[in-house]
Design an enzyme around this catalytic site. Structure first.
Site, PDB file in Angstrom:
ATOM      1  N   ARG A  50       0.820  -1.206   0.000  1.00 17.43           N
ATOM      2  CA  ARG A  50       0.000   0.000   0.000  1.00 17.43           C
ATOM      3  C   ARG A  50       0.858   1.263   0.000  1.00 17.43           C
ATOM      4  NH1 ARG A  50      -3.811  -1.343   5.240  1.00 17.43           N
ATOM      5  NH2 ARG A  50      -4.901  -3.182   4.423  1.00 17.43           N
ATOM      6  N   ASP A  52      -0.324   5.322   1.219  1.00 16.76           N
ATOM      7  CA  ASP A  52      -1.467   6.024   1.802  1.00 16.76           C
ATOM      8  C   ASP A  52      -1.944   7.164   0.920  1.00 16.76           C
ATOM      9  OD1 ASP A  52      -1.496   4.374   4.029  1.00 16.76           O
ATOM     10  OD2 ASP A  52      -0.238   5.712   5.231  1.00 16.76           O
ATOM     11  N   ARG A 195       6.752   8.245   7.693  1.00 12.65           N
ATOM     12  CA  ARG A 195       6.345   9.610   8.037  1.00 12.65           C
ATOM     13  C   ARG A 195       6.538   9.905   9.524  1.00 12.65           C
ATOM     14  NH1 ARG A 195       0.488   9.590   5.765  1.00 12.65           N
ATOM     15  NH2 ARG A 195       0.377  11.629   6.795  1.00 12.65           N
TER      16      ARG A 195
END
Length: 250
Positions: A50, A52, A195
């Site tokens: 994935r 985001d 992040r």
């Protein structure tokens, strides 16, 4: 049937991430819709992992199975004609039938881009951050991550993983003109990990957190102890690597 790994780049600004989901536009959905139109049959793909909402990729990988009589080069050419301007397939390789785009990856790499000067053309592609940063100290803290394996402190709290263990191969900040870029590679990443690492390293660079304090956060296995998660628009998936043995000979 033949199986291929295709490499795709996308600007994630307009999408709710890579993975297809109800009531939201994703990169996977756009590719599957275009392939289904081309092949005139419902066509599913599987990505290496994935990304985001708002995150970009220069080299995401997805797998696609095609009948033996279909020319993959023509499919890629026509697919790029159908895809929106912010999604582009750049490469393809045939792989063995039992290969899996997600589980067979041996490393993934990301970059996080910080712009130290306002730029009218990169507002969706970098985090504008004007505070002075101690980059050597940030690199000392980043390098220390290689000695750890459990990164629960940098993971989203609500996640369905069985382990928080990751092996980090590279973690370094490098200046690129007006950009300050964080390069990080690992065998796997947790949701939100990069992040949150960047947000915590910024605290080191601002002298709000020591290198020892950074290490203590990792050891605490407590997400609340870590720094904030920086904005998604500065993050890029830049590489997914596989063992050479998965590829079929030309």
């Amino acid at each position: 049937m033949r199986k291929f790994f295709l490499t795709v780049a996308y600007k994630g600004t307009a999408y709710h991430g890579w993975q297809k989901q109800p009531n939201a536009v994703s990169v996977q959905e756009k590719i599957e819709t275009s392939l289904s139109t081309l092949l005139q049959t419902e066509t599913a793909i599987l990505g290496s992992g994935r990304t985001d909402t708002g995150v970009h990729a220069t080299a995401q990988v997805f797998q696609l199975e095609l009948p033996n009589d279909i020319d993959i080069s023509q499919i890629v050419y026509r697919l790029n004609k159908l895809l929106p301007h912010d999604i582009a397939v750049s490469d393809y390789k045939e792989v063995n039938e039992d290969t899996h785009a997600r589980f067979d990856a041996v490393s993934r790499s990301y970059e996080y881009h910080i712009n130290t000067k306002k730029n009218a053309f990169t507002q969706d592609l970098s985090y504008y951050f004007t505070h002075s940063l101690d980059v050597p100290l940030m690199n000392e803290a980043a390098e220390s991550m290689k000695a750890f394996t459990d990164f629960e402190s940098f993971s989203k709290v609500k996640t369905d993983v069985n382990t928080f263990n990751c092996e980090i191969f590279e973690a370094i900040w490098k200046p690129h003109n007006e950009l300050l870029v964080f390069h990080v590679s690992a065998n796997r990443f947790l949701r939100g990990m990069v992040r949150t690492i960047v947000g915590t390293l910024l605290e080191v660079g601002l002298h709000n957190l020591t290198v020892e304090g950074f290490k203590n956060i990792i050891e605490s296995k407590d997400r609340k102890a870590a720094g904030r998660s920086v904005p998604a628009h500065g993050l890029f998936l830049t590489s997914v690597k596989y063992p050479q043995k998965i590829y079929k000979a030309d």
